[in-house]
Scaffold this active site. Structure first.
Site, PDB file in Angstrom:
ATOM      1  N   GLY A  71       0.829  -1.194   0.000  1.00 21.58           N
ATOM      2  CA  GLY A  71       0.000   0.000   0.000  1.00 21.58           C
ATOM      3  C   GLY A  71       0.856   1.234   0.000  1.00 21.58           C
TER       4      GLY A  71
ATOM      5  CG  ASP B  31      -6.710   6.814   5.305  1.00 25.54           C
ATOM      6  OD1 ASP B  31      -5.866   5.911   5.105  1.00 25.54           O
ATOM      7  OD2 ASP B  31      -7.231   7.483   4.391  1.00 25.54           O
TER       8      ASP B  31
END
Lengths: 313, 234
Positions: B23, B141
């Site tokens: 990621g 997030d």
């Protein structure tokens, strides 16, 4: 063959550029620089632009070697930016458009940066980091529109750096006085932190969209350290970094002309009644771009679609 | 040195695991740990950052992630169980949520005409987020990729699990909660175009699910105006 002239003056740079089918024929520019320690104010900036815009215009025509009659469309920055300078430049664009009897096109400043970035670098479908004195946004093209995936809400990175430099001596006098650090240390720390933020947010957008290209536009994009950091991140992901130099990173007329070229070829014009300027980005509920024109452009997610559009236009 | 040994132990262990993805800030592996299906999240050093800044950020995010997950779990909000944390390699060993799909994929695979499905999902999301904010956990997030749906139980409510607490922190301020929702709104609408009504359902559900919601929604409205109307120049 389509020739577009573009007028840009949304901040302290006044530029007039001429573009012909992907070739930049001329791109002269002047910058209003205030004495050190002072920022630039709208009315003073507008004054500066008014004083030199016509010479810049003459220069642009001369360097391109063309006559007004050769021009197909007059593009200008509709917004965002500072009010007074935007108006000053829009007036010139409206006037010459009427004098030369050419159609007018109001262009979004951010799109101008992106379109020029794509033209110069050949990036196909990049994640765009637009970072300048007045704007900080991460943009990606999705479902026929440029969409903002992230943006600074309160202050742009360039503006932040400038202001920090201005207030540092007062604000940090205790730390500086005690010899804990130097002004250079503070500036270095701020820059490293801000740029790390920018690279990280860009990387997150890339991971989210599955993108393998990054394009940096806007004045702060000239910064070599930012480019270096972005390059390292790209290498680690197997992505490619596209960056332009100060001719095109910094506000210029040709970028407006180029975005105008794209819009004009898609059949857009701006009537005189609609040629007002706007300081802020477009209507809050719509994406922060010119939605009508963007929705007309064919999706460019496949390179073949992109080149096909250019051929038939 | 012991620390070096520890380093290589974890790394060696990870090299035997299956790399799921890399990621933006971590490599994620899966495998068996102490007989349990585990996901290992390794925050590797980012070379583009200054080393001091990198160490500071990486450590802080690892610690914050674990702390926030624990706080959520204590309040009954579904988040993965934390099995182990290695602070030298910044590696977190978490419960693997088996048989799950991200909310993002779920929405993508749901027909736009199946509004009931989308709206019940939004309702559930609103409830869970309200509960999280009541615990003063700011996720930091919120995106539809950071919410998992466990394969629906019979007749039960949608089983939503929150993940990726790397940018989370604790705060009681309506401003921070408002920004948390704003981030989700931006991510939601840009990833799933033309779903404004679905997100509205989410916010309505959030509003009724928490007594502290009114000031948060007010702040959300304020934050929405900030990035849009104000120019960031001068």
């Amino acid at each position: 063959m389509t020739i577009v002239i573009g007028f840009e003056g949304s901040a302290n740079k006044i530029g007039v550029g001429i573009v012909r089918d992907g070739a930049v024929l001329s791109n002269p520019r002047r910058t209003y620089i205030t004495p050190p320690g002072q920022g630039f104010l709208p009315s003073e900036t507008a004054k500066h632009h008014r004083a030199c815009v016509l010479s810049v215009l003459k220069e642009a025509l001369l360097q391109a070697g063309i006559q007004p009659a050769d021009i197909d469309c007059v593009a200008f920055t509709k917004g965002p930016g500072m009010g007074a300078p935007l108006v000053a430049v829009a007036i010139v664009a409206r006037t010459v458009a009427q004098l030369w009897k050419k159609p007018l096109l109001g262009v979004n400043h951010c799109i101008g940066h992106i379109e020029m970035g794509r033209l110069i670098t050949g990036a196909a479908n990049p994640t765009v980091l637009y970072v300048s004195g007045g704007n900080t946004q991460v943009i990606s093209y999705s479902e026929r529109r440029y969409r903002i995936f992230g943006e600074a809400i309160d202050i742009a990175v360039g503006n932040c750096l400038d202001r920090f430099a201005r207030v540092i001596k007062e604000m940090a006098h205790k730390m500086l006085g005690a010899g804990e650090c130097t002004p250079e240390d503070l500036c270095f720390s701020l820059q490293e932190t801000l740029f790390s933020m920018l690279v990280e947010v860009t990387e997150r957008a890339m991971a989210h969209c599955g993108s393998r290209e990054v394009l940096i536009v806007g004045g702060v994009g000239c910064n070599l350290r930012l480019q270096e950091m972005m390059e390292v991140m790209c290498q680690e992901r197997g992505a490619k970094l596209f960056a332009t130099d100060e001719r095109f990173c910094i506000d210029n007329g040709a970028m407006i002309a180029q975005a105008g070229w794209e819009m004009f070829r898609s059949g857009h014009v701006t009537s005189l009644e609609d040629s007002w300027v706007t300081q802020s980005p477009c209507h809050p509920d719509l994406p922060n771009v010119q939605p009508q024109c963007m929705s007309q452009l064919a999706p460019f997610s496949s390179p073949s679609a992109h080149s096909a559009r250019r051929q038939t236009g | 040195m012991d620390i070096k040994k520890e380093n290589s132990s974890t790394r060696q262990f990870l090299s035997g695991m299956e790399l799921l993805k890399q990621g933006a800030e971590a490599r994620v592996y899966r495998g068996q740990f102490l007989g349990k299906a585990t996901v290992m999240k390794e925050r590797f050093p980012r070379r583009y950052r200054h080393p001091t800044l990198d160490e500071k950020l990486t450590h802080r995010r690892t610690a914050q992630e674990v702390r926030s997950i624990l706080r959520c779990r204590k309040a009954g909000i579904a988040a993965p169980v934390v099995y182990f944390v290695d602070y030298t390699t910044h590696c977190i060993f978490l419960e693997e949520i088996a048989g799950s799909v991200t909310v993002r994929d779920y929405i993508h695979s749901t027909s736009k005409t199946d509004t009931e499905k989308l709206h019940s999902l939004a309702e559930r999301m609103g409830q869970i987020l309200a509960k999280m904010h009541e615990e003063d956990v700011i996720h930091g997030d919120l995106t539809t990729s950071n919410m998992l749906l466990r394969t629906a139980m019979e007749g039960g409510s949608l089983d939503l699990v929150l993940i990726d607490f790397g940018l989370s922190y604790i705060s009681a301020l309506p401003e921070d909660k408002g920004v948390d929702l704003y981030v989700l709104e931006k991510a939601f609408l840009s990833t799933h175009p033309n779903t404004e009504s679905v997100f509205e359902t989410l916010l309505k559900s959030y509003t009724v699910s928490s007594k502290k919601s009114a000031p948060v929604i007010k702040k959300l409205d304020e934050v929405r105006l900030r990035g849009r109307k104000r120019s960031m120049v001068g």
